[in-house]
Motif scaffolding. Structure first.
Motif, PDB file in Angstrom:
ATOM      1  N   LEU A   1       0.953  -1.635   0.098  1.00 34.37           N
ATOM      2  CA  LEU A   1       0.149   0.164  -0.533  1.00 34.37           C
ATOM      3  C   LEU A   1       0.963   1.595   0.219  1.00 34.37           C
ATOM      4  N   ILE A   2       1.716   1.068   0.951  1.00 35.99           N
ATOM      5  CA  ILE A   2       3.000   2.476   0.748  1.00 35.99           C
ATOM      6  C   ILE A   2       3.300   2.351  -0.551  1.00 35.99           C
ATOM      7  N   GLU A   3       3.898   1.064  -1.018  1.00 36.57           N
ATOM      8  CA  GLU A   3       4.514   1.407  -2.561  1.00 36.57           C
ATOM      9  C   GLU A   3       3.816   2.342  -3.739  1.00 36.57           C
ATOM     10  N   SER A   4       2.231   1.441  -3.305  1.00 36.98           N
ATOM     11  CA  SER A   4       1.481   2.645  -4.156  1.00 36.98           C
ATOM     12  C   SER A   4       1.212   3.556  -4.084  1.00 36.98           C
ATOM     13  N   ILE A   5       1.090   4.320  -2.643  1.00 35.95           N
ATOM     14  CA  ILE A   5       1.049   5.655  -2.321  1.00 35.95           C
ATOM     15  C   ILE A   5       2.064   6.500  -3.035  1.00 35.95           C
ATOM     16  N   HIS A   6       3.184   5.906  -2.857  1.00 31.45           N
ATOM     17  CA  HIS A   6       4.251   6.778  -3.383  1.00 31.45           C
ATOM     18  C   HIS A   6       4.495   6.681  -5.143  1.00 31.45           C
TER      19      HIS A   6
ATOM     20  N   ARG B   1       1.623   6.527  -6.843  1.00 33.98           N
ATOM     21  CA  ARG B   1       0.922   7.663  -7.379  1.00 33.98           C
ATOM     22  C   ARG B   1       1.238   9.274  -6.957  1.00 33.98           C
ATOM     23  N   MET B   2       1.826   9.394  -5.392  1.00 29.51           N
ATOM     24  CA  MET B   2       2.284  10.985  -5.784  1.00 29.51           C
ATOM     25  C   MET B   2       3.595  10.843  -6.698  1.00 29.51           C
ATOM     26  N   GLN B   3       4.576   9.772  -7.141  1.00 27.99           N
ATOM     27  CA  GLN B   3       5.006  10.467  -7.954  1.00 27.99           C
ATOM     28  C   GLN B   3       4.693  10.945  -9.814  1.00 27.99           C
ATOM     29  N   ALA B   4       3.549  10.295  -9.394  1.00 25.88           N
ATOM     30  CA  ALA B   4       2.631  10.571 -11.252  1.00 25.88           C
ATOM     31  C   ALA B   4       2.125  11.662 -10.676  1.00 25.88           C
ATOM     32  N   GLY B   5       2.513  12.291 -10.014  1.00 24.86           N
ATOM     33  CA  GLY B   5       1.664  13.926  -9.421  1.00 24.86           C
ATOM     34  C   GLY B   5       0.090  13.136  -9.405  1.00 24.86           C
ATOM     35  N   LYS B   6      -0.264  12.322  -8.953  1.00 22.57           N
ATOM     36  CA  LYS B   6      -1.927  12.158  -8.667  1.00 22.57           C
ATOM     37  C   LYS B   6      -1.874  12.130  -7.172  1.00 22.57           C
ATOM     38  N   SER B   7      -2.812  12.828  -6.564  1.00 23.88           N
ATOM     39  CA  SER B   7      -3.096  12.528  -5.656  1.00 23.88           C
ATOM     40  C   SER B   7      -3.353  11.047  -4.923  1.00 23.88           C
ATOM     41  N   PRO B   8      -2.935  10.677  -3.742  1.00 21.99           N
ATOM     42  CA  PRO B   8      -2.903   9.403  -3.207  1.00 21.99           C
ATOM     43  C   PRO B   8      -4.025   8.723  -2.671  1.00 21.99           C
ATOM     44  N   PHE B   9      -5.309   9.470  -2.406  1.00 22.54           N
ATOM     45  CA  PHE B   9      -6.354   9.642  -1.794  1.00 22.54           C
ATOM     46  C   PHE B   9      -7.177   9.782  -3.043  1.00 22.54           C
ATOM     47  N   ARG B  10      -9.180   9.143  -2.373  1.00 20.92           N
ATOM     48  CA  ARG B  10     -10.127   9.871  -3.722  1.00 20.92           C
ATOM     49  C   ARG B  10     -10.543  11.059  -3.258  1.00 20.92           C
ATOM     50  N   SER B  11     -10.967  11.959  -4.125  1.00 17.86           N
ATOM     51  CA  SER B  11     -11.610  13.030  -3.681  1.00 17.86           C
ATOM     52  C   SER B  11     -12.527  13.996  -2.799  1.00 17.86           C
ATOM     53  N   SER B  12     -13.288  12.798  -2.586  1.00 21.28           N
ATOM     54  CA  SER B  12     -14.021  12.805  -1.530  1.00 21.28           C
ATOM     55  C   SER B  12     -13.848  11.673  -0.593  1.00 21.28           C
TER      56      SER B  12
END
Length: 67
Positions: free
Chosen positions: A27-32, A34-45
């Motif tokens: 999960l942590i790797e996935s978040i990292h 997404r963050m490197q790709a410039g996406k938010s690691p979380f949903r907008s809501s």
């Protein structure tokens, strides 16, 4: 006999700890990523969409066999 039971409990706890540590690392790797790709690691809501909720309910019903 109680030493044997204690050893079994410790072995099972160790196996669970290893499993959940692996899940957390993924999960942590996935978040990292997404963050490197410039996406938010979380949903907008914070609230999942209705479609997701319906899919989750369908999965639970299939798994349990309940209607």
């Amino acid at each position: 006999m109680s030493d044997f039971i204690t050893q079994l409990r410790l072995a099972e706890k160790a196996a669970e700890d290893i499993y959940f540590a692996k899940i957390n690392r993924e999960l942590i790797e996935s978040i990292h990523k997404r963050m490197q790709a410039g996406k938010s690691p979380f949903r907008s809501s914070d609230q999942p969409c209705a479609k997701t909720q319906a899919q989750d309910r369908a999965i639970v019903i299939e798994e349990t066999g309940n209607n």
